[in-house]
Design a protein around this motif. Structure first.
Motif, short mmCIF file in Angstrom:
data_model
loop_
_atom_site.label_atom_id
_atom_site.label_comp_id
_atom_site.label_asym_id
_atom_site.label_seq_id
_atom_site.Cartn_x
_atom_site.Cartn_y
_atom_site.Cartn_z
N SER A 1 -3.66 -6.76 -4.44
CA SER A 1 -3.45 -5.69 -5.32
C SER A 1 -2.66 -6.86 -5.62
CB SER A 1 -3.22 -4.38 -4.58
OG SER A 1 -3.75 -4.08 -3.38
N SER A 2 -2.67 -6.89 -7.80
CA SER A 2 -1.80 -7.40 -8.07
C SER A 2 -0.69 -6.25 -8.99
CB SER A 2 -2.26 -8.40 -9.23
OG SER A 2 -2.75 -7.57 -10.12
N GLU A 3 0.03 -6.90 -9.35
CA GLU A 3 0.89 -5.86 -10.93
C GLU A 3 0.76 -6.29 -11.88
OE1 GLU A 3 4.66 -7.10 -7.82
OE2 GLU A 3 5.07 -7.48 -9.80
N THR A 4 -0.07 -6.19 -12.05
CA THR A 4 -0.76 -6.91 -13.55
C THR A 4 -1.85 -5.89 -13.78
OG1 THR A 4 -2.79 -8.59 -12.85
CG2 THR A 4 -0.55 -9.46 -13.60
N LEU A 5 -2.19 -5.47 -15.23
CA LEU A 5 -3.51 -5.01 -15.42
C LEU A 5 -4.69 -5.23 -15.03
CD1 LEU A 5 -2.11 -3.86 -19.44
CD2 LEU A 5 -2.03 -2.32 -17.03
N PRO A 6 -5.65 -4.69 -14.94
CA PRO A 6 -7.20 -5.01 -14.54
C PRO A 6 -7.53 -6.61 -14.86
CG PRO A 6 -7.59 -2.97 -14.93
CD PRO A 6 -6.46 -3.49 -15.52
N GLY B 1 0.05 -2.92 -12.27
CA GLY B 1 -1.36 -2.75 -11.10
C GLY B 1 -1.27 -1.65 -10.21
N GLY C 1 5.68 -2.27 -8.23
CA GLY C 1 4.16 -1.77 -8.20
C GLY C 1 3.78 -2.42 -9.53
N PHE D 1 -18.63 -0.43 -7.58
CA PHE D 1 -17.54 -0.76 -7.13
C PHE D 1 -17.80 -1.94 -5.96
CE2 PHE D 1 -16.03 2.52 -9.53
CZ PHE D 1 -16.85 3.06 -8.58
N HIS E 1 -11.46 -3.33 -10.87
CA HIS E 1 -11.01 -2.87 -11.92
C HIS E 1 -9.70 -1.94 -11.25
CE1 HIS E 1 -10.50 -0.98 -16.13
NE2 HIS E 1 -10.09 -0.17 -15.30
N ASP E 2 -10.01 -2.53 -10.37
CA ASP E 2 -7.86 -1.32 -9.96
C ASP E 2 -7.24 -2.73 -9.30
OD1 ASP E 2 -9.12 -1.25 -6.08
OD2 ASP E 2 -9.55 -2.84 -7.43
N SER E 3 -6.55 -3.04 -10.44
CA SER E 3 -6.10 -4.29 -10.35
C SER E 3 -6.31 -5.50 -9.40
CB SER E 3 -4.80 -4.14 -10.24
OG SER E 3 -4.45 -3.71 -11.77
N PRO F 1 -16.81 -0.44 1.40
CA PRO F 1 -16.29 -0.26 2.88
C PRO F 1 -17.04 -0.24 3.37
CG PRO F 1 -15.15 1.29 1.04
CD PRO F 1 -15.83 0.12 -0.12
N SER G 1 0.66 -1.02 0.01
CA SER G 1 0.11 -0.06 -0.21
C SER G 1 1.00 1.28 -0.19
CB SER G 1 -1.21 0.37 1.33
OG SER G 1 -0.10 0.06 2.35
N GLY H 1 -4.14 -3.35 1.99
CA GLY H 1 -4.00 -1.92 1.12
C GLY H 1 -5.55 -1.57 1.20
N GLU H 2 -5.72 -0.09 0.71
CA GLU H 2 -6.58 0.87 1.26
C GLU H 2 -7.65 0.71 0.09
OE1 GLU H 2 -4.29 4.47 2.49
OE2 GLU H 2 -4.42 4.21 0.43
N VAL I 1 -2.14 1.50 -12.21
CA VAL I 1 -3.94 1.43 -12.22
C VAL I 1 -4.79 1.84 -11.25
CG1 VAL I 1 -6.03 -0.35 -12.74
CG2 VAL I 1 -3.89 -0.42 -14.02
N ARG I 2 -4.24 1.73 -10.31
CA ARG I 2 -4.71 2.15 -8.60
C ARG I 2 -4.92 3.13 -8.74
NH1 ARG I 2 -3.73 -3.26 -7.44
NH2 ARG I 2 -1.27 -2.62 -6.80
N GLY J 1 -12.40 0.41 -4.84
CA GLY J 1 -11.85 0.88 -6.01
C GLY J 1 -12.52 0.69 -7.49
N THR K 1 -7.50 4.35 -10.19
CA THR K 1 -9.09 4.07 -10.43
C THR K 1 -9.52 4.71 -9.37
OG1 THR K 1 -8.37 1.65 -9.69
CG2 THR K 1 -9.22 2.01 -11.78
#
Lengths: 150, 381
Positions: free
Chosen positions: B252-257, A138, A135, B164, B233-235, B200, A100, B208-209, A141-142, B213, A145
């Motif tokens: 939280s992955s490092e890839t695209l969504p 992803g 990171g 979301f 969509h926030d991966s 939330p 994070s 992760g926060e 992307v975060r 998202g 979004t």
């Protein structure tokens, strides 16, 4: 033709405000994150302890408040820390963050890109490269979004 | 791993029949094409033309051999095979926006349609009037419903939406079934009841926060129905366990969504999306953590030829890197985003083959055993 088609005053109306099914965000979190403490950071920068200054700067991000002044202040502090880093110290600093933290750093980097000053872009790009290595796509992307912006 | 290129256009959606010899897919237009497998070749045997808008969802019921399709023309059709021809029956969904996804329930006596009208239509067949009737689930959905998955008890339905959140609803229709027994998700299940909501305001997120998202693109129940996974969509990919819904594990992955997800065992899931290759995730129930298991793709054999100085400078000029790999294209089998994943054999508890289709018009069938042997340190628990 009817007379009302000549007027374009209706174009100033925001039609979405009148939609009863409009999506309203629930932002009811307590406003407790006020951003990092500027004086403390200044002290640490003067002493040369960049790592601690870095970690403190990334604490308490003002993600929940809607007050732009608080966000601007926090951004300025973080950017001051980031730009005072030496290039060789960037990588260990990024490695010391958790998932994070890297996401939060990316958010600040992109906010810093928005208003480039003299030297900021170069050093921010170096930060970006190191943060991206950890990171990945992803984290970017975060940044895009995220509904709670920093 | 067989890659078959059906068309040049994206495959909007697909569904297999019971014995996996026929596939129904939409080639990004208003029709549904059904292809039959002849050895290694695929021949088109049917064209289902009835929709006036792009077909966004297809589901083929394995036992009753009916196909339900839904499209952007706000309609759904149930197709039955009469002799050699598929005959459509219109289902009035009473929606005023496009339908986005459709899914038969496990007992095939009803199906659910998610739409842009911010509601889910649960449709069942009314015997007296000989037509399909639908009931709406509206609250508290606030945006388009992107994906649906049924729980094995035929009553609970998971829905991922653009507001979301991922939710579990009860779609209990008293006209077609008896009252369901209690499950880990809850025991009182009147129609439209929300048994679980992520995000939330419902429950707090995991690592992760980034809780709440991004749009929830894909949802999937595990085989037992006790676990629910969704990709956003926030991966991120997240898993919630019924009964322990106060802790959601997310990664939280490092890839695209990722656009689609499916459980292949009770602890592993495969997801795929804009990165054009499927990815394995492993869930540890005791620790409540999701970890990245590996990238599932055929490794490309890189040729080890020497590179001349001239080529090195040329590479530096063109691509800003003097590396040897000529990455003219993607190294994955799919050349564009993967939009749907379906389990072919083994069910969601012990899947042995699964299939992906994507925006490159191609379909790949993946064999789990050969993936395990090809890619070392890949373990499917």
């Amino acid at each position: 033709m009817a007379k009302n088609t000549l007027s374009s005053r209706f174009r100033k109306l925001d039609i979405d405000e009148f939609d009863e099914n409009k999506f309203v965000d629930d932002h009811d979190e307590p406003v407790d994150n006020q951003g990092p403490d500027g004086a403390e950071i200044d002290n640490l920068i003067r002493q040369g302890d960049m790592m601690t200054a870095f970690h403190i700067a990334l604490r308490n991000p003002p993600v929940n408040t809607k007050n732009p002044a608080i966000k601007e202040r926090a951004l300025a502090i973080v950017l001051r820390v980031l730009t005072s880093f030496k290039s060789s110290d960037i990588e260990p600093a990024v490695k010391s963050l958790d998932r994070s933290g890297v996401d939060l750093l990316m958010k600040y980097i992109y906010r810093g890109f928005e208003k480039p000053s003299d030297n900021s872009s170069a050093i921010l790009l170096q930060w970006h490269e190191k943060a991206f290595a950890v990171g990945g796509l992803g984290s970017i992307v975060r940044v895009l979004t995220a509904r709670k912006t920093v | 791993m067989a890659y078959h290129s059906f068309l040049l256009e994206p495959i909007s959606c697909h569904s297999w029949n019971k014995d996996r010899t026929q596939i129904a897919l939409c080639p990004n237009n208003h029709d549904v094409h059904i292809y039959k497998k002849d050895g290694t070749k695929w021949t088109k045997i049917h064209e289902l033309k009835e929709h006036n808008g792009q077909v966004t969802g297809i589901d083929w019921a394995p036992e009753s051999n009916r196909i339900v399709t839904c499209g952007t023309d706000r309609n759904a059709y149930v197709w039955s095979l009469k002799g050699e021809v598929w005959k459509p029956t219109l289902v009035i969904l009473r929606i005023n926006r496009a339908a986005r996804c459709v899914s038969w329930s496990p007992k095939e006596n009803k199906f659910a349609v998610g739409s842009g009208s911010r509601l889910i239509s649960i449709c069942y067949f009314e015997q007296e009037n000989d037509w399909w009737v639908c009931k709406h689930i509206k609250k508290p959905i606030r945006s388009t419903v992107l994906s649906l998955d049924w729980h094995p008890n035929n009553v609970l339905l998971a829905a991922g939406s653009c507001d979301f959140k991922c939710r579990v609803f009860s779609a209990y229709i008293k006209e077609v079934e008896e009252k369901p027994g209690p499950t880990v998700w809850g025991s009182k299940m009147p129609f439209g009841e929300v048994l679980f909501e992520s995000g939330p305001s419902g429950v707090s997120g995991g690592a992760g926060e980034g809780a709440g998202g991004g749009w929830v693109h894909g949802v999937c129940f595990s085989h037992s129905g006790n676990r629910l996974a969704w990709t956003s969509h926030d991966s991120t990919v997240a898993i919630a366990e019924g009964g322990k819904t106060s802790t959601i594990s997310s990664l939280s992955s490092e890839t695209l969504p990722l656009l689609c997800v499916s459980f292949i065992t009770e602890n592993s899931l495969v997801a795929a999306g804009h990165d054009c290759y499927p990815v394995l995730f492993v869930y540890d129930g005791t620790k409540g953590s999701v970890t990245f298991g590996g990238k599932l793709d055929v490794p490309k054999q890189t040729s080890q030829r020497g590179i001349s100085a001239r080529e090195r400078f040329q590479n530096l000029d063109r691509r800003a890197t003097s590396s040897e790999t000529t990455e003219q294209g993607l190294e994955s089998l799919h050349k564009n985003s993967i939009s749907q994943i379906s389990v072919l054999e083994g069910g969601k508890s012990k899947c042995s083959t699964f299939c992906t289709t994507g925006m490159d018009g191609g379909m790949v069938t993946w064999d789990v055993k050969s993936l395990e042997s090809d890619l070392k340190d890949l373990k499917i628990v």
